[in-house]
Scaffold this motif. Structure first.
Motif, PDB file in Angstrom:
ATOM      1  N   SER A 211       0.800  -1.229   0.000  1.00 51.73           N
ATOM      2  CA  SER A 211       0.000   0.000   0.000  1.00 51.73           C
ATOM      3  C   SER A 211       0.832   1.279   0.000  1.00 51.73           C
ATOM      4  O   SER A 211       0.308   2.357  -0.276  1.00 51.73           O
ATOM      5  CB  SER A 211      -0.950   0.007   1.187  1.00 51.73           C
ATOM      6  OG  SER A 211      -0.215  -0.008   2.399  1.00 51.73           O
ATOM      7  N   MET A 212       2.133   1.191   0.270  1.00 55.91           N
ATOM      8  CA  MET A 212       2.989   2.372   0.290  1.00 55.91           C
ATOM      9  C   MET A 212       3.659   2.650  -1.050  1.00 55.91           C
ATOM     10  O   MET A 212       4.433   3.594  -1.163  1.00 55.91           O
ATOM     11  CB  MET A 212       4.063   2.199   1.366  1.00 55.91           C
ATOM     12  CG  MET A 212       3.496   2.108   2.769  1.00 55.91           C
ATOM     13  SD  MET A 212       4.783   1.821   3.996  1.00 55.91           S
ATOM     14  CE  MET A 212       4.906   0.029   3.936  1.00 55.91           C
ATOM     15  N   LEU A 213       3.381   1.844  -2.054  1.00 56.90           N
ATOM     16  CA  LEU A 213       4.139   1.937  -3.308  1.00 56.90           C
ATOM     17  C   LEU A 213       3.268   2.191  -4.533  1.00 56.90           C
ATOM     18  O   LEU A 213       3.524   1.659  -5.611  1.00 56.90           O
ATOM     19  CB  LEU A 213       4.971   0.663  -3.492  1.00 56.90           C
ATOM     20  CG  LEU A 213       6.061   0.454  -2.435  1.00 56.90           C
ATOM     21  CD1 LEU A 213       6.706  -0.915  -2.593  1.00 56.90           C
ATOM     22  CD2 LEU A 213       7.100   1.562  -2.488  1.00 56.90           C
ATOM     23  N   GLY A 214       2.275   3.038  -4.396  1.00 48.59           N
ATOM     24  CA  GLY A 214       1.408   3.357  -5.523  1.00 48.59           C
ATOM     25  C   GLY A 214       2.154   3.981  -6.684  1.00 48.59           C
ATOM     26  O   GLY A 214       1.892   3.673  -7.851  1.00 48.59           O
ATOM     27  N   ASP A 215       3.131   4.842  -6.388  1.00 49.82           N
ATOM     28  CA  ASP A 215       3.910   5.475  -7.455  1.00 49.82           C
ATOM     29  C   ASP A 215       4.725   4.452  -8.225  1.00 49.82           C
ATOM     30  O   ASP A 215       4.818   4.499  -9.454  1.00 49.82           O
ATOM     31  CB  ASP A 215       4.801   6.586  -6.901  1.00 49.82           C
ATOM     32  CG  ASP A 215       5.777   6.100  -5.823  1.00 49.82           C
ATOM     33  OD1 ASP A 215       5.476   5.089  -5.139  1.00 49.82           O
ATOM     34  OD2 ASP A 215       6.836   6.728  -5.657  1.00 49.82           O
ATOM     35  N   VAL A 216       5.290   3.493  -7.524  1.00 52.57           N
ATOM     36  CA  VAL A 216       6.076   2.435  -8.166  1.00 52.57           C
ATOM     37  C   VAL A 216       5.168   1.569  -9.033  1.00 52.57           C
ATOM     38  O   VAL A 216       5.518   1.219 -10.168  1.00 52.57           O
ATOM     39  CB  VAL A 216       6.819   1.591  -7.106  1.00 52.57           C
ATOM     40  CG1 VAL A 216       7.562   0.428  -7.761  1.00 52.57           C
ATOM     41  CG2 VAL A 216       7.772   2.460  -6.297  1.00 52.57           C
TER      42      VAL A 216
END
Length: 175
Positions: free
Chosen positions: A7-12
């Motif tokens: 959930s912390m890696l939307g940009d990736v």
């Protein structure tokens, strides 16, 4: 190569999708769901959570700890660890929002969806058949191209340095 991002890696996730890699992502996804999906679909887990990496590895799953917030560093690490190609492939790109393969549409088709100024300025368009979003290589494309170029230079430099030191690169083979 398929991925699942926590959930912390939307940009990736958006970057990998744009580069053509099937990447599952949700803001609300729980660790146990990530492990289950990775196992079921043979996906590489991308996470900032070291305990999730440890649990994944105990289950024999592939997981990469993302320890940088700089997209160039993140994509470099993923490429080195998995061997993925960091290159925009216009016929393989995916919707950054819903992960569906985009289809190339004609300029005439796009004109009914985009502002006239966009239609006058650009000739190549993509449409998501699932969510209906329209994409084009706008002003931001220069930045995207620069990031892709930096990532590929980093990968080459790190692999060359590893070869000189006699270190085998993890992602030197094509998956």
């Amino acid at each position: 190569m398929r991925f699942i991002a926590d959930s912390m890696l939307g940009d990736v996730a958006r970057w990998l999708r744009m580069l053509g890699y099937d990447t599952v992502y949700s803001k609300n996804i729980k660790d146990y769901e990530i492990l289950r999906i990775a196992e079921r679909d043979d996906r590489v887990i991308l996470t900032r959570d070291i305990s999730l990496v440890r649990r994944a590895r105990k289950r024999g799953l592939r997981a990469i700890l993302i320890d940088s917030t700089e997209i160039v560093d993140v994509l470099t690490k993923i490429s080195l660890k998995t061997g993925i190609e960091v290159k925009f492939k216009e016929k393989e790109t995916r919707c950054p929002y819903c992960n569906t393969l985009l289809i190339i549409i004609t300029k005439a088709e796009a004109l009914s969806f985009v502002p006239p100024s966009v239609g006058a300025k650009y000739d190549k368009f993509w449409k998501c058949p699932k969510c209906g979003k329209i994409y084009w290589q706008g002003n931001h494309w220069r930045t995207i191209s620069e990031i892709i170029e930096k990532v590929n230079k980093n990968v080459i430099n790190i692999r060359s340095a590893n070869l000189r030191r006699g270190v085998k690169s993890e992602g030197s083979h094509r998956p």
